[in-house]
Enzyme design. Structure first.
Site: not given
Ligand code: ZN
Length: 628
Positions: A323, A305, A389-390
């Protein structure tokens, strides 16, 4: 003060914030999305937090339920981020359902918190591991999200409840981490707590929180975390490979890097540090020179990532996490507060309308984790992720959006960074803005209060030949793309400023270093990047589609399509490779010219709206071979 980042007392800030409450959005583009965020996304996300055991983990930590702590170790952060989003939304909207859920979370957090302030469900009472034992456990990352949620809660409700929970935990962190004897001298594997601690300092006045943020930043880069995930991820993954002051490019995991940089800018807003600031500007310039997608997406490598080399921006395998686009906006917002420079607001605009917004479906129910710029079919957004998380990140960005539009300064100046219909009180001035942005470039600003101040309007970097009038007359001021146009005068109620940004269709080319895009163009109009989906070109493969070189590309409004969008249309050729290439892999370049395939009508849609129909092919960068 319901500011998203409260720089109102920051000694180094060029700009002062405008509270969310001072902005009333009635915009046809953003406000329906914010309401969908409240009425659909936040409700569905809350259900997922329950169904996936995130609340269960906290209840187990609180001793309210039996069982074990399960799921990803950082799952608490999704609860915190959801709470932050709900609070920002409550900054502008009445919603008893959200109020009740936020209060219930706070009660749960109070019960789960240990007597000394510790609050991280996997390690509470040693459930799944020992506190502070693992720099990659995301302990302080989750703490950071808790603090941000608490700051939002305090700003919006005035209640000390969430702040109290956070202060108890932050005090413990300050007593635990630092350079002194018996203290842990390492940072957290995932940056996030830096900016959260600075905001907690702003909200409470407690200087130790700012000092701890500075420690967390300075402690990074000395390899104190050990090699993360040894062997399969690069050593720069968590930015602990080299001190920040010595760095000159973005490196490692993109969200970690951008959260870290946000924290660094927050620190610079409070404490001048020329060496740190120049390192940060080098990193920013390197980012925009070679490592950001045209959509404002960042992070290219799907394994770690992470950022890549300069011009390493693959389209189909782009990671460009939602994110990371949110983090890019957060970092550039802080840089904008520090400097007042339009280039940062420009990048915020690109991120908002493209890389961030593509992360959520038009119905507000599904999300992308990665946001590629090309797709060979089969990609769909999902309602939730194992690593989720997004979804709450996009929710907090949409919820807090009114706080990102305006600014003020110590000379009572009024800054308009982003254009959306609504009313705003900026310092002593009241404004009403009317626009059909991003579909049309005419912006009408009516000043509703008397006063002497400079009104600054951002002229986006893409808007060459912008025009500006005040009460219909040329004000004789510089109106240059990529700057703020400045109108200083005695304003009277009813004064009208009109800014006209030409929304011509632009064909962008890539730097030659970006090999994958050679011979291809990206279509943009205003702040929007466009793409072609298979559904709009009669089933032809958008990867091979040929835009007619130099053709006029027409913009037309399609209220029926994808919630109402402006599409771009142009003559093109579908280029079935097998017919023209006859099984060959290589041909002499001279014979490769436009027009081998069937003529088709190309219809491009805004990139943010892709993947809302069938899971077909999509392409941003379109072939434009030389004409015959
Ligand atoms: Zn995320």
């Amino acid at each position: 003060m319901t500011a998203v980042v409260d720089t109102s007392l920051s000694p180094q800030a060029r700009l002062r914030p405008v509270p969310i409450r001072a902005v009333r959005l009635t915009d046809a583009f953003w406000e329906p999305r914010r309401q969908l965020n409240r009425t659909v996304s936040l409700r569905e996300q809350h259900r997922m937090l329950e169904e996936t055991g995130r609340f269960h983990n906290l209840r187990v930590a609180a001793g309210l339920e039996r069982g074990s702590n399960s799921g990803k170790v950082f799952n608490d952060s999704d609860v915190h981020k959801w709470m932050e989003a709900a609070c920002w939304q409550l900054g502008t909207d009445e919603d008893p359902w959200l109020v009740e859920r936020v209060d219930a979370i706070l009660e749960l957090l109070e019960q789960a918190q240990e007597p000394d302030g510790y609050l991280f469900s996997p390690f509470v009472r040693g459930l799944r591991g020992q506190r502070w034992s693992d720099g990659e456990a995301h302990e302080l990352y989750c703490a950071g999200h808790l603090f941000q949620a608490a700051v939002a809660h305090h700003r919006v409700t005035g209640s000390d409840r969430a702040l109290g929970i956070s202060r108890r935990f932050a005090d413990l962190i300050c007593a635990t981490f630092g350079e002194g004897r018996g203290k842990l001298d390492r940072p957290d594997g995932h940056p996030e707590i830096e900016m959260a601690l600075v905001e907690l300092y702003r909200e409470t006045g407690e200087a130790r929180y700012l000092e701890q943020a500075c420690f967390q930043i300075d402690a990074r880069g000395h390899k104190r975390l050990g090699e993360p995930y040894a062997g399969w991820i690069s050593a720069d993954y968590n930015q602990d490979h080299r001190p920040l002051r010595e760095r000159d490019r973005p490196e490692g995991h993109a969200v970690r890097e951008l959260y870290l940089q946000s924290g660094v800018t927050d620190r610079l807003l409070e404490v001048a540090d020329p060496a740190l600031e120049s390192a940060q500007m080098r990193i920013w310039e390197s980012l925009v020179r070679g490592q950001v997608y045209v959509t404002g997406g960042v992070g290219v490598r799907d394994v770690s990532e992470a950022f890549g080399r300069d011009y390493e921006l693959p389209n189909e395998t782009a990671y460009a996490e939602t994110c990371a686009a949110v983090a890019l906006i957060m970092w550039n917002w802080r840089l904008l507060q520090l400097t007042g420079e339009a280039r940062f607001a420009d990048l915020i605009e690109t991120g908002l309308y493209n890389g961030m917004l593509s992360g959520v479906s038009i119905d507000g129910r599904e999300y992308f984790y990665a946001n590629p710029l090309a797709c060979n079919g089969g990609l769909k957004r999902r309602p939730w992720y194992l690593v989720a998380c997004c979804p709450p990140n996009i929710a907090r960005m949409l919820a807090s959006l009114p706080g990102y539009l305006y600014g003020t300064d110590d000379e009572r100046g009024v800054w308009i960074h982003q254009y959306a219909t609504g009313q705003a009180t900026v310092g002593a001035a009241t404004l009403a803005v009317e626009t059909s942005y991003p579909w049309a470039g005419d912006i009408r600003v009516e000043v509703r209060s008397a006063g002497t101040f400079a009104l600054r309007l951002r002229v986006p970097g893409w808007a060459s030949d912008a025009r500006l009038t005040v009460n219909g007359a040329d004000p004789s001021v510089a109106v240059e793309a990529g700057t703020y146009a400045v109108l200083s005068r005695d304003w009277r109620p009813g004064d009208v400023v009109e800014l006209s940004l030409p929304m011509r269709v632009r064909r962008l080319a890539s730097h030659p270093g970006l090999l994958e895009n050679a011979g291809r163009v990206a279509l943009t109009r205003g702040p929007l990047v466009y793409c072609v989906e298979q559904a709009d070109v009669g089933g032809a493969d958008p990867r091979f589609l040929e835009v007619a070189a130099g053709s006029e590309i027409k913009a037309s409004r399609r209220p029926d399509l994808l919630g109402g969008v402006t599409v771009l249309e142009s003559p093109a050729w579908a280029a079935p490779p097998e017919a023209a290439w006859n099984g060959r892999l290589y041909r002499e370049a001279e014979v490769v010219r436009q027009g081998d395939g069937e003529p088709v009508r190309l219809t491009a849609i805004p990139y943010f709206a892709w993947a809302n129909r069938e899971a077909g092919r999509m392409q941003v960068w379109l072939r434009e071979p030389p004409p015959r």
